[in-house]
Motif scaffolding. Structure first.
Motif, PDB file in Angstrom:
ATOM      1  N   LEU A   5       0.844  -1.278  -0.096  1.00  0.00           N
ATOM      2  CA  LEU A   5       0.092   0.016   0.060  1.00  0.00           C
ATOM      3  C   LEU A   5       0.975   1.253   0.130  1.00  0.00           C
ATOM      4  N   VAL A   6       0.612   2.150  -1.107  1.00  0.00           N
ATOM      5  CA  VAL A   6       1.693   3.268  -1.310  1.00  0.00           C
ATOM      6  C   VAL A   6       0.647   4.495  -0.792  1.00  0.00           C
ATOM      7  N   ALA A   7       0.739   5.298   0.191  1.00  0.00           N
ATOM      8  CA  ALA A   7      -0.018   6.457   0.761  1.00  0.00           C
ATOM      9  C   ALA A   7       0.618   7.709   0.044  1.00  0.00           C
ATOM     10  N   ILE A   8       0.044   8.043  -0.980  1.00  0.00           N
ATOM     11  CA  ILE A   8       0.317   9.319  -1.456  1.00  0.00           C
ATOM     12  C   ILE A   8      -0.426  10.516  -0.989  1.00  0.00           C
ATOM     13  N   ASN A   9       0.315  11.802  -1.076  1.00  0.00           N
ATOM     14  CA  ASN A   9      -0.282  13.179  -1.286  1.00  0.00           C
ATOM     15  C   ASN A   9      -0.189  13.263  -2.569  1.00  0.00           C
ATOM     16  N   ILE A  10      -1.137  13.864  -3.593  1.00  0.00           N
ATOM     17  CA  ILE A  10      -1.118  14.005  -4.701  1.00  0.00           C
ATOM     18  C   ILE A  10      -0.162  15.018  -5.197  1.00  0.00           C
ATOM     19  N   GLU A  11       0.084  16.071  -4.686  1.00  0.00           N
ATOM     20  CA  GLU A  11       0.861  17.152  -5.018  1.00  0.00           C
ATOM     21  C   GLU A  11       2.216  17.021  -4.566  1.00  0.00           C
ATOM     22  N   ASN A  13       5.582  14.676  -4.196  1.00  0.00           N
ATOM     23  CA  ASN A  13       6.257  13.799  -4.373  1.00  0.00           C
ATOM     24  C   ASN A  13       5.758  12.118  -4.562  1.00  0.00           C
ATOM     25  N   ALA A  14       4.443  12.216  -4.894  1.00  0.00           N
ATOM     26  CA  ALA A  14       3.970  10.712  -5.258  1.00  0.00           C
ATOM     27  C   ALA A  14       4.658  10.042  -6.133  1.00  0.00           C
ATOM     28  N   ASP A  15       5.424  10.606  -7.344  1.00  0.00           N
ATOM     29  CA  ASP A  15       6.200   9.792  -8.202  1.00  0.00           C
ATOM     30  C   ASP A  15       7.328   9.135  -7.466  1.00  0.00           C
ATOM     31  N   ARG A  16       8.140   9.681  -6.651  1.00  0.00           N
ATOM     32  CA  ARG A  16       9.068   9.103  -5.901  1.00  0.00           C
ATOM     33  C   ARG A  16       8.546   7.905  -5.030  1.00  0.00           C
ATOM     34  N   LYS A  20       9.548   3.882  -5.589  1.00  0.00           N
ATOM     35  CA  LYS A  20      10.122   2.857  -4.692  1.00  0.00           C
ATOM     36  C   LYS A  20       9.207   1.698  -4.657  1.00  0.00           C
ATOM     37  N   ALA A  21       7.655   1.861  -4.710  1.00  0.00           N
ATOM     38  CA  ALA A  21       6.868   0.588  -4.528  1.00  0.00           C
ATOM     39  C   ALA A  21       7.208  -0.275  -5.901  1.00  0.00           C
ATOM     40  N   ILE A 104      -6.823  -4.655   2.901  1.00  0.00           N
ATOM     41  CA  ILE A 104      -6.162  -5.475   1.663  1.00  0.00           C
ATOM     42  C   ILE A 104      -4.993  -6.232   2.228  1.00  0.00           C
ATOM     43  N   ASN A 105      -5.189  -6.440   3.782  1.00  0.00           N
ATOM     44  CA  ASN A 105      -4.118  -7.136   4.515  1.00  0.00           C
ATOM     45  C   ASN A 105      -2.866  -6.978   4.039  1.00  0.00           C
ATOM     46  N   ALA A 106      -2.299  -5.659   3.985  1.00  0.00           N
ATOM     47  CA  ALA A 106      -1.148  -5.344   3.308  1.00  0.00           C
ATOM     48  C   ALA A 106       0.087  -5.816   4.164  1.00  0.00           C
ATOM     49  N   ASP A 107       1.196  -6.182   3.246  1.00  0.00           N
ATOM     50  CA  ASP A 107       2.321  -6.543   3.854  1.00  0.00           C
ATOM     51  C   ASP A 107       3.409  -5.563   4.047  1.00  0.00           C
ATOM     52  N   LEU A 108       2.922  -4.216   3.341  1.00  0.00           N
ATOM     53  CA  LEU A 108       4.053  -3.160   3.489  1.00  0.00           C
ATOM     54  C   LEU A 108       3.278  -1.681   3.244  1.00  0.00           C
ATOM     55  N   LEU A 109       3.505  -0.854   3.990  1.00  0.00           N
ATOM     56  CA  LEU A 109       3.040   0.537   3.891  1.00  0.00           C
ATOM     57  C   LEU A 109       4.193   1.259   3.289  1.00  0.00           C
ATOM     58  N   ILE A 110       4.420   2.090   2.215  1.00  0.00           N
ATOM     59  CA  ILE A 110       5.234   2.984   1.895  1.00  0.00           C
ATOM     60  C   ILE A 110       4.395   4.432   1.913  1.00  0.00           C
ATOM     61  N   ALA A 111       5.224   5.325   2.681  1.00  0.00           N
ATOM     62  CA  ALA A 111       4.829   6.704   2.950  1.00  0.00           C
ATOM     63  C   ALA A 111       5.800   7.491   2.863  1.00  0.00           C
ATOM     64  N   GLY A 112       5.644   8.773   2.420  1.00  0.00           N
ATOM     65  CA  GLY A 112       6.518   9.798   2.442  1.00  0.00           C
ATOM     66  C   GLY A 112       7.057  10.192   3.832  1.00  0.00           C
ATOM     67  N   HIS A 113       8.495  10.691   3.950  1.00  0.00           N
ATOM     68  CA  HIS A 113       8.652  11.484   5.320  1.00  0.00           C
ATOM     69  C   HIS A 113       9.346  12.667   4.963  1.00  0.00           C
ATOM     70  N   HIS A 114       8.354  13.839   5.302  1.00  0.00           N
ATOM     71  CA  HIS A 114       8.975  15.132   5.133  1.00  0.00           C
ATOM     72  C   HIS A 114       9.622  15.702   6.825  1.00  0.00           C
ATOM     73  N   LYS A 115      11.077  15.960   6.450  1.00  0.00           N
ATOM     74  CA  LYS A 115      11.646  16.502   7.703  1.00  0.00           C
ATOM     75  C   LYS A 115      11.076  17.546   8.293  1.00  0.00           C
TER      76      LYS A 115
END
Length: 148
Positions: A5-11, A13-16, A20-21, A104-115
Protein backbone atom coordinates in the motif's frame (compact mmCIF):
# COMPACT_ATOMS: atom_id res chain seq x y z
CA UNK A 1 5.73 -8.90 0.43
CA UNK A 2 2.91 -9.51 -1.97
CA UNK A 3 0.65 -6.56 -1.06
CA UNK A 4 2.06 -3.04 -0.97
CA UNK A 5 0.00 0.00 0.00
CA UNK A 6 1.45 3.35 -1.09
CA UNK A 7 -0.07 6.33 0.72
CA UNK A 8 0.38 9.40 -1.45
CA UNK A 9 -0.39 13.06 -1.27
CA UNK A 10 -1.14 13.95 -4.88
CA UNK A 11 0.96 17.10 -5.02
CA UNK A 12 3.84 16.01 -2.86
CA UNK A 13 6.36 13.62 -4.37
CA UNK A 14 3.94 10.85 -5.33
CA UNK A 15 6.23 9.90 -8.20
CA UNK A 16 9.09 9.10 -5.82
CA UNK A 17 6.88 6.90 -3.63
CA UNK A 18 5.44 5.07 -6.65
CA UNK A 19 8.95 4.48 -8.00
CA UNK A 20 10.01 2.88 -4.70
CA UNK A 21 6.89 0.69 -4.67
CA UNK A 22 7.54 -0.29 -8.28
CA UNK A 23 11.10 -1.31 -7.42
CA UNK A 24 9.91 -3.53 -4.57
CA UNK A 25 7.00 -4.95 -6.59
CA UNK A 26 9.32 -5.99 -9.40
CA UNK A 27 11.65 -7.73 -6.95
CA UNK A 28 8.89 -9.62 -5.12
CA UNK A 29 6.11 -9.91 -7.70
CA UNK A 30 3.89 -7.72 -5.54
CA UNK A 31 0.61 -5.96 -6.18
CA UNK A 32 0.45 -2.22 -5.44
CA UNK A 33 -2.48 -0.25 -4.09
CA UNK A 34 -2.08 3.51 -4.51
CA UNK A 35 -4.04 5.31 -1.81
CA UNK A 36 -4.90 8.99 -1.75
CA UNK A 37 -6.92 10.32 1.17
CA UNK A 38 -8.90 13.47 0.43
CA UNK A 39 -9.89 15.87 3.15
CA UNK A 40 -13.32 15.18 4.67
CA UNK A 41 -16.25 17.46 3.99
CA UNK A 42 -16.98 19.94 6.77
CA UNK A 43 -20.49 18.52 7.08
CA UNK A 44 -18.92 15.17 8.02
CA UNK A 45 -18.28 16.78 11.41
CA UNK A 46 -21.15 17.28 13.77
CA UNK A 47 -22.43 20.83 13.77
CA UNK A 48 -20.38 22.18 10.88
CA UNK A 49 -21.90 23.37 7.63
CA UNK A 50 -20.53 22.35 4.25
CA UNK A 51 -20.05 25.97 3.25
CA UNK A 52 -21.22 27.85 0.18
CA UNK A 53 -22.10 25.93 -2.97
CA UNK A 54 -19.01 27.14 -4.86
CA UNK A 55 -16.78 25.70 -2.10
CA UNK A 56 -18.61 22.38 -2.24
CA UNK A 57 -18.32 22.34 -6.04
CA UNK A 58 -14.57 23.03 -5.81
CA UNK A 59 -14.07 20.12 -3.38
CA UNK A 60 -15.97 17.80 -5.72
CA UNK A 61 -13.93 19.01 -8.70
CA UNK A 62 -10.65 18.54 -6.82
CA UNK A 63 -11.59 15.02 -5.72
CA UNK A 64 -12.47 14.11 -9.29
CA UNK A 65 -9.09 15.36 -10.56
CA UNK A 66 -7.25 13.58 -7.75
CA UNK A 67 -9.13 10.36 -8.47
CA UNK A 68 -8.27 10.54 -12.16
CA UNK A 69 -4.61 11.12 -11.35
CA UNK A 70 -4.46 8.15 -8.97
CA UNK A 71 -6.11 5.97 -11.62
CA UNK A 72 -3.52 7.10 -14.19
CA UNK A 73 -0.72 6.22 -11.78
CA UNK A 74 -2.14 2.73 -11.36
CA UNK A 75 -2.59 2.37 -15.12
CA UNK A 76 1.05 3.38 -15.69
CA UNK A 77 2.13 0.56 -13.38
CA UNK A 78 -0.15 -1.94 -15.13
CA UNK A 79 1.45 -0.97 -18.46
CA UNK A 80 4.74 -2.10 -16.89
CA UNK A 81 3.13 -5.46 -16.03
CA UNK A 82 2.75 -4.64 -12.33
CA UNK A 83 -0.61 -5.33 -10.74
CA UNK A 84 -1.95 -2.05 -9.38
CA UNK A 85 -5.17 -0.53 -8.10
CA UNK A 86 -6.15 3.05 -7.34
CA UNK A 87 -7.93 3.83 -4.08
CA UNK A 88 -9.33 7.20 -3.11
CA UNK A 89 -10.94 7.71 0.28
CA UNK A 90 -12.00 10.79 2.19
CA UNK A 91 -11.57 11.33 5.89
CA UNK A 92 -8.83 11.37 8.49
CA UNK A 93 -5.55 10.45 6.81
CA UNK A 94 -4.28 8.16 9.55
CA UNK A 95 -7.65 6.48 10.07
CA UNK A 96 -8.12 5.82 6.34
CA UNK A 97 -4.58 4.48 5.90
CA UNK A 98 -5.05 2.10 8.84
CA UNK A 99 -8.41 1.00 7.45
CA UNK A 100 -6.97 0.28 4.01
CA UNK A 101 -3.97 -1.60 5.44
CA UNK A 102 -6.49 -3.89 7.13
CA UNK A 103 -8.85 -4.08 4.13
CA UNK A 104 -6.19 -5.37 1.76
CA UNK A 105 -4.18 -7.17 4.44
CA UNK A 106 -1.09 -5.22 3.34
CA UNK A 107 2.40 -6.61 3.86
CA UNK A 108 4.07 -3.20 3.57
CA UNK A 109 3.06 0.45 3.80
CA UNK A 110 5.09 3.02 1.89
CA UNK A 111 4.72 6.68 2.85
CA UNK A 112 6.66 9.89 2.44
CA UNK A 113 8.81 11.40 5.16
CA UNK A 114 9.10 15.19 5.32
CA UNK A 115 11.71 16.44 7.72
CA UNK A 116 9.98 18.63 10.30
CA UNK A 117 11.40 20.30 13.33
CA UNK A 118 10.82 19.29 16.95
CA UNK A 119 8.27 22.03 17.63
CA UNK A 120 6.18 21.12 14.60
CA UNK A 121 5.94 17.49 15.72
CA UNK A 122 5.27 18.50 19.31
CA UNK A 123 2.33 20.77 18.50
CA UNK A 124 0.92 19.26 15.31
CA UNK A 125 1.82 15.66 15.94
CA UNK A 126 3.36 13.09 13.67
CA UNK A 127 1.24 11.01 11.35
CA UNK A 128 4.26 8.79 10.73
CA UNK A 129 4.69 8.02 14.42
CA UNK A 130 1.02 7.21 14.85
CA UNK A 131 1.12 4.81 11.89
CA UNK A 132 4.30 3.11 13.06
CA UNK A 133 2.96 2.72 16.58
CA UNK A 134 -0.46 1.38 15.57
CA UNK A 135 0.17 -0.84 12.55
CA UNK A 136 1.31 -4.44 12.59
CA UNK A 137 3.03 -4.18 9.20
CA UNK A 138 6.38 -2.72 8.22
CA UNK A 139 6.31 0.95 7.24
CA UNK A 140 8.84 2.20 4.70
CA UNK A 141 9.33 5.96 4.99
CA UNK A 142 10.80 7.44 1.84
CA UNK A 143 12.55 10.80 2.30
CA UNK A 144 10.86 13.47 0.21
CA UNK A 145 11.37 17.18 -0.10
CA UNK A 146 8.61 19.57 0.85
CA UNK A 147 7.15 21.39 -2.14
CA UNK A 148 5.49 24.73 -1.60
Amino acid sequence: MKKILVAINIEKNADRLIAKAEEIAQAFGSKIWILHVSEPDPDDYLGLEAGPQYAQDKRVENRKKEGELVKRMAENLRQKNIEAEAVQLKGSTVKMIKKEVQNINADLLIAGHHKKNFFYDMFVGSIKQELIDDLDVPVLLVPVKHRS
